[in-house]
Design a protein around this motif. Sequence first.
Motif, PDB file in Angstrom:
ATOM      1  N   GLU A   5       0.862  -1.243  -0.025  1.00 11.46           N
ATOM      2  CA  GLU A   5       0.054  -0.073  -0.108  1.00 11.46           C
ATOM      3  C   GLU A   5       0.891   1.243   0.037  1.00 11.46           C
ATOM      4  OE1 GLU A   5      -3.704  -1.343   2.562  1.00 11.46           O
ATOM      5  OE2 GLU A   5      -1.982  -0.903   3.732  1.00 11.46           O
ATOM      6  N   MET A   6       2.058   1.074   0.604  1.00  9.25           N
ATOM      7  CA  MET A   6       2.707   2.457   1.032  1.00  9.25           C
ATOM      8  C   MET A   6       3.574   2.813  -0.454  1.00  9.25           C
ATOM      9  SD  MET A   6       5.988   2.878   3.434  1.00  9.25           S
ATOM     10  CE  MET A   6       5.230   1.790   4.896  1.00  9.25           C
ATOM     11  N   TYR A 182       1.991  11.532  10.841  1.00  9.92           N
ATOM     12  CA  TYR A 182       1.588  12.167  11.892  1.00  9.92           C
ATOM     13  C   TYR A 182       0.339  12.074  12.434  1.00  9.92           C
ATOM     14  CZ  TYR A 182       0.833  16.194  15.232  1.00  9.92           C
ATOM     15  OH  TYR A 182       0.179  16.866  16.086  1.00  9.92           O
ATOM     16  N   GLU A 183      -1.018  12.027  11.635  1.00  4.86           N
ATOM     17  CA  GLU A 183      -2.170  12.275  12.044  1.00  4.86           C
ATOM     18  C   GLU A 183      -2.710  10.828  12.345  1.00  4.86           C
ATOM     19  OE1 GLU A 183      -4.336  14.460   9.039  1.00  4.86           O
ATOM     20  OE2 GLU A 183      -3.643  16.449   9.455  1.00  4.86           O
ATOM     21  N   ARG A 184      -2.208   9.893  11.478  1.00  9.22           N
ATOM     22  CA  ARG A 184      -2.607   8.538  11.617  1.00  9.22           C
ATOM     23  C   ARG A 184      -1.603   7.604  12.439  1.00  9.22           C
ATOM     24  NH1 ARG A 184      -5.435   6.980   5.596  1.00  9.22           N
ATOM     25  NH2 ARG A 184      -6.468   8.975   5.337  1.00  9.22           N
ATOM     26  N   PHE A 185      -0.544   8.221  12.786  1.00  6.52           N
ATOM     27  CA  PHE A 185       0.581   7.555  13.618  1.00  6.52           C
ATOM     28  C   PHE A 185       1.252   6.519  12.867  1.00  6.52           C
ATOM     29  CE2 PHE A 185      -2.492   9.396  16.548  1.00  6.52           C
ATOM     30  CZ  PHE A 185      -1.565  10.294  17.319  1.00  6.52           C
ATOM     31  N   GLU A 186       1.241   6.489  11.564  1.00  5.80           N
ATOM     32  CA  GLU A 186       1.938   5.403  10.518  1.00  5.80           C
ATOM     33  C   GLU A 186       3.270   5.619  10.509  1.00  5.80           C
ATOM     34  OE1 GLU A 186       0.398   2.801   8.999  1.00  5.80           O
ATOM     35  OE2 GLU A 186      -1.708   3.357   8.952  1.00  5.80           O
ATOM     36  N   THR A 187       4.054   5.059  11.911  1.00  5.04           N
ATOM     37  CA  THR A 187       5.580   5.290  12.000  1.00  5.04           C
ATOM     38  C   THR A 187       6.191   5.162  10.662  1.00  5.04           C
ATOM     39  OG1 THR A 187       5.360   4.993  14.157  1.00  5.04           O
ATOM     40  CG2 THR A 187       7.393   4.996  13.330  1.00  5.04           C
ATOM     41  N   ASN A 188       5.820   3.866   9.921  1.00  5.47           N
ATOM     42  CA  ASN A 188       6.717   3.267   8.852  1.00  5.47           C
ATOM     43  C   ASN A 188       6.501   4.304   7.585  1.00  5.47           C
ATOM     44  OD1 ASN A 188       3.989   2.851   8.557  1.00  5.47           O
ATOM     45  ND2 ASN A 188       4.317   1.012   7.578  1.00  5.47           N
ATOM     46  N   VAL A 189       5.246   5.088   7.527  1.00  6.96           N
ATOM     47  CA  VAL A 189       5.305   5.955   6.461  1.00  6.96           C
ATOM     48  C   VAL A 189       6.077   7.317   6.577  1.00  6.96           C
ATOM     49  CG1 VAL A 189       3.871   7.361   5.103  1.00  6.96           C
ATOM     50  CG2 VAL A 189       3.044   5.255   5.903  1.00  6.96           C
TER      51      VAL A 189
END
Length: 218
Positions: A5-6, A182-189
């Motif tokens: 997805e990324m 930041y907003e969704r806390f997707e650290t890997n992104v």
Amino acid sequence: MTWTEMVPLLKDAAVGTLYMVGVSAALTAVFGLLLGVLLVLTDRGGLLAEPLVNRVLGAIVNVGRSLPFIVLLIALMPFTRFIVGTTIESTAAIVPLTVGAIPFYARLVETALREVDRDVVAAGQAMGASVREIVVKVLLREARPALVAGLTVTVIALIGYSAMAGAIGGGGLGDVAVRYGYERFETNVMIATVVLLVILVQLIQMLGDLAARRLSRK
């Protein structure tokens, strides 16, 4: 978010960043160069000495450089909407990016041109060269390595500006970092976005240094 997805998300964001930075860098190179040349020509002792014009141009440049980019970004929203019809997405971000970078590069151009040996300029005048010929064949030619180095610094600054523009809907990698990292806390992104920005900056710096060195040899 999975890697599958990324990848397309980061790919589209990277293309958006390259588009913003590429177009704004091209516009900055043209108008920043012209403004820097005018600052040198109109200064006291310049080929077209006009102290009043020089002071006005210098004041404009200083004001442009003194404003934080995020403030400039917001202040230019009405102008941006007038020019491109919107204040969001990558195309809209090109307007404040260019306006913010032109004064920055103009000062670098001014510094580069002032470092050209005055004796070379005097020799051109002695041979009857016109102002245009001296600018093109002497000043700009002699200052090419410094001009390229200055443009490299400016492009890298534009990459940082573009990431900041993403914070308010400008698109690109900055937008992805804010919305997903930041907003969704997707650290890997967030990590992937930072890595891509670092790689992009390193590539630009490497290419700029290479071009400047080759021009120096010539």
